[in-house]
Scaffold this active site. Structure first.
Site, PDB file in Angstrom:
ATOM      1  N   THR A 192     -21.173 -34.212 -36.017  1.00  0.00           N
ATOM      2  CA  THR A 192     -20.269 -34.015 -34.868  1.00  0.00           C
ATOM      3  C   THR A 192     -19.476 -35.298 -34.656  1.00  0.00           C
ATOM      4  OG1 THR A 192     -20.118 -33.806 -32.453  1.00  0.00           O
ATOM      5  CG2 THR A 192     -22.219 -34.564 -33.297  1.00  0.00           C
TER       6      THR A 192
ATOM      7  N   ASP B 196     -18.612 -36.340 -31.866  1.00  0.00           N
ATOM      8  CA  ASP B 196     -18.851 -36.821 -30.501  1.00  0.00           C
ATOM      9  C   ASP B 196     -19.794 -38.023 -30.387  1.00  0.00           C
ATOM     10  OD1 ASP B 196     -17.221 -34.727 -29.776  1.00  0.00           O
ATOM     11  OD2 ASP B 196     -18.862 -33.403 -29.198  1.00  0.00           O
TER      12      ASP B 196
ATOM     13  N   ASP C 297     -22.918 -38.092 -29.739  1.00  0.00           N
ATOM     14  CA  ASP C 297     -23.661 -37.941 -28.483  1.00  0.00           C
ATOM     15  C   ASP C 297     -25.137 -37.582 -28.688  1.00  0.00           C
ATOM     16  OD1 ASP C 297     -23.084 -35.477 -29.560  1.00  0.00           O
ATOM     17  OD2 ASP C 297     -22.476 -34.544 -27.678  1.00  0.00           O
TER      18      ASP C 297
ATOM     19  N   ASP D   3     -25.152 -30.864 -30.852  1.00  0.00           N
ATOM     20  CA  ASP D   3     -26.337 -30.532 -30.052  1.00  0.00           C
ATOM     21  C   ASP D   3     -26.576 -29.025 -29.931  1.00  0.00           C
ATOM     22  OD1 ASP D   3     -24.280 -30.180 -28.254  1.00  0.00           O
ATOM     23  OD2 ASP D   3     -25.335 -31.072 -26.561  1.00  0.00           O
TER      24      ASP D   3
ATOM     25  N   ARG E   1     -16.305 -34.242 -25.795  1.00  0.00           N
ATOM     26  CA  ARG E   1     -17.039 -33.364 -24.873  1.00  0.00           C
ATOM     27  C   ARG E   1     -17.495 -34.169 -23.659  1.00  0.00           C
ATOM     28  NH1 ARG E   1     -18.606 -28.204 -26.191  1.00  0.00           N
ATOM     29  NH2 ARG E   1     -18.392 -28.563 -28.401  1.00  0.00           N
TER      30      ARG E   1
ATOM     31  N   ARG F 145     -19.047 -20.833 -33.944  1.00  0.00           N
ATOM     32  CA  ARG F 145     -19.954 -20.875 -32.786  1.00  0.00           C
ATOM     33  C   ARG F 145     -20.361 -19.425 -32.571  1.00  0.00           C
ATOM     34  NH1 ARG F 145     -18.955 -26.102 -30.922  1.00  0.00           N
ATOM     35  NH2 ARG F 145     -16.791 -26.797 -30.978  1.00  0.00           N
TER      36      ARG F 145
ATOM     37  N   GLY G 198     -18.397 -27.389 -34.046  1.00  0.00           N
ATOM     38  CA  GLY G 198     -17.132 -28.012 -34.459  1.00  0.00           C
ATOM     39  C   GLY G 198     -17.283 -28.700 -35.816  1.00  0.00           C
TER      40      GLY G 198
END
Ligand code: F6P
Length: 329
Positions: A132, A134, A136, A109, A178, A78, A10
């Site tokens: 990202t 996110d 994360d 990730d 996510r 992706r 993304g």
């Protein structure tokens, strides 16, 4: 040395600043940069960024004025093909054929996992940057794009609050992330939302409805509930349904912010993170480092081995969850 750079997964605001940091650092120390378009798939397809002279080189000139732009000038994707062993072998062959000595993949990730796989079969140096929204990833306090995504989400929630107040309504606003609730928690704290549903803590519809009834009793007329898309009970639509079944006293509407959160001009903090992490990745490559993530922890640039960065997820500090709890009283 010839350094390849690409973005994968993304897109995230600040990726361009990261590309610029890579290119300018390589140029400063006398190295070349090759821009690979569309991530791992572009590498397999030998899709390189061409400069004004139609050469596959990403020069300092190519990256002028890009830090303020959202998305990524190198595009992203992706790739299913790269997930296969044959795809990874082919990628390594392309890198050898094109005389690329080192790689800086920018992404989340999935990108990092891909880089770790590639590093097992290709002997060039790889230092990845965490791009990202996110937030994360382990090995960095903040990922590139998170600050802008939170800013965008907060601006949206502030606007939705106006309508919630005018109509005495409750809004369930779903944010991305996510399987992480980071964007949801930071958005909730910054926007003054009354409640949040995140995958890190159990979501109990009956308990939430009791809280909502108490808020109604205290005279609260508008409610903002921020729902992380990865909540174990589902997204905002599913949670709205559960709350209705449990006797929610408020009239509700659901808003899913979606990809809105990935776009737009990056916040200054994401431009700074991107530039700094990209530059530090190239410094690491020049120093002979490999299989690392270039992150910033406690304000300091740091390289973290892939296996450590991939060993878990960046946990939301308990302090932030406590703060949220206090603010909802
Ligand atoms: O990882 C970034 C992210 O925006 C997640 O928050 C979200 O779940 C996912 O990507 C969406 O992916 P796509 O753009 O492929 O729909």
């Amino acid at each position: 040395m010839r350094i390849g750079v690409f973005c994968s997964g993304g897109d995230a605001p600040g990726m361009n600043a990261c590309i610029r940091g890579v290119v300018r650092c390589a140029a400063r120390f006398g190295h070349e940069t090759v821009g690979i378009r569309r991530g791992y798939q572009g590498l397999l397809d030998e899709d390189f960024h061409l400069n004004d002279e139609r050469q596959p080189l990403l020069t300092s000139r190519c990256v002028r004025d890009i830090a303020k732009r959202g998305g990524t000038i190198l595009r992203s994707s992706r790739s299913d093909e790269f997930r296969t062993e044959a795809g990874q072998q082919k990628a390594a062959e392309v890198l050898r054929k094109r005389n690329i000595d080192a790689l800086v993949p920018i992404g989340g990730d999935g990108t990092l996992r891909g880089a770790a796989k590639l590093s097992e079969i290709w002997d060039g140096s790889i230092i990845a940057c965490p791009g990202t929204i996110d937030n994360d990833l382990l090995g960095t306090s903040y990922t590139i794009g998170f600050a802008t995504a939170v800013q965008t989400a907060v601006e949206a929630v502030d606007k939705i609050r106006d309508t919630a107040e005018s109509h005495d309504r409750m809004f369930l606003v779903e944010v991305m992330g996510r399987s992480s609730g980071y964007i949801a928690v930071f958005t909730a704290i910054a926007s003054g939302a009354e409640c949040v549903c995140i995958p890190e803590t159990p979501t109990d519809a009956a308990e939430l409805v009791e809280d909502l009834k108490a808020m109604r009793f205290r005279g609260k007329s508008s409610i903002m509930l921020i729902v992380a898309e990865g909540d174990e009970r589902g997204g905002a639509k599913e949670i709205d349904k559960l709350l209705k079944e449990a006797g929610n006293p408020f009239s509700t509407r659901v808003v899913i912010l979606g990809h809105l959160q990935r776009g737009g001009s990056p916040a200054p903090m994401d431009r700074i993170l991107g530039a700094s992490m990209g530059e530090f990745a190239v410094r690491g490559i020049i120093d002979g480092q490999t299989k690392m993530l270039s992150g910033i922890v406690g304000g300091e640039n740091r390289l973290t081995p892939f296996e450590e960065a991939l060993a878990g997820h960046n946990e939301i500090p308990q302090r932030m969850l406590d703060l949220l709890e206090t603010l909802s009283h």
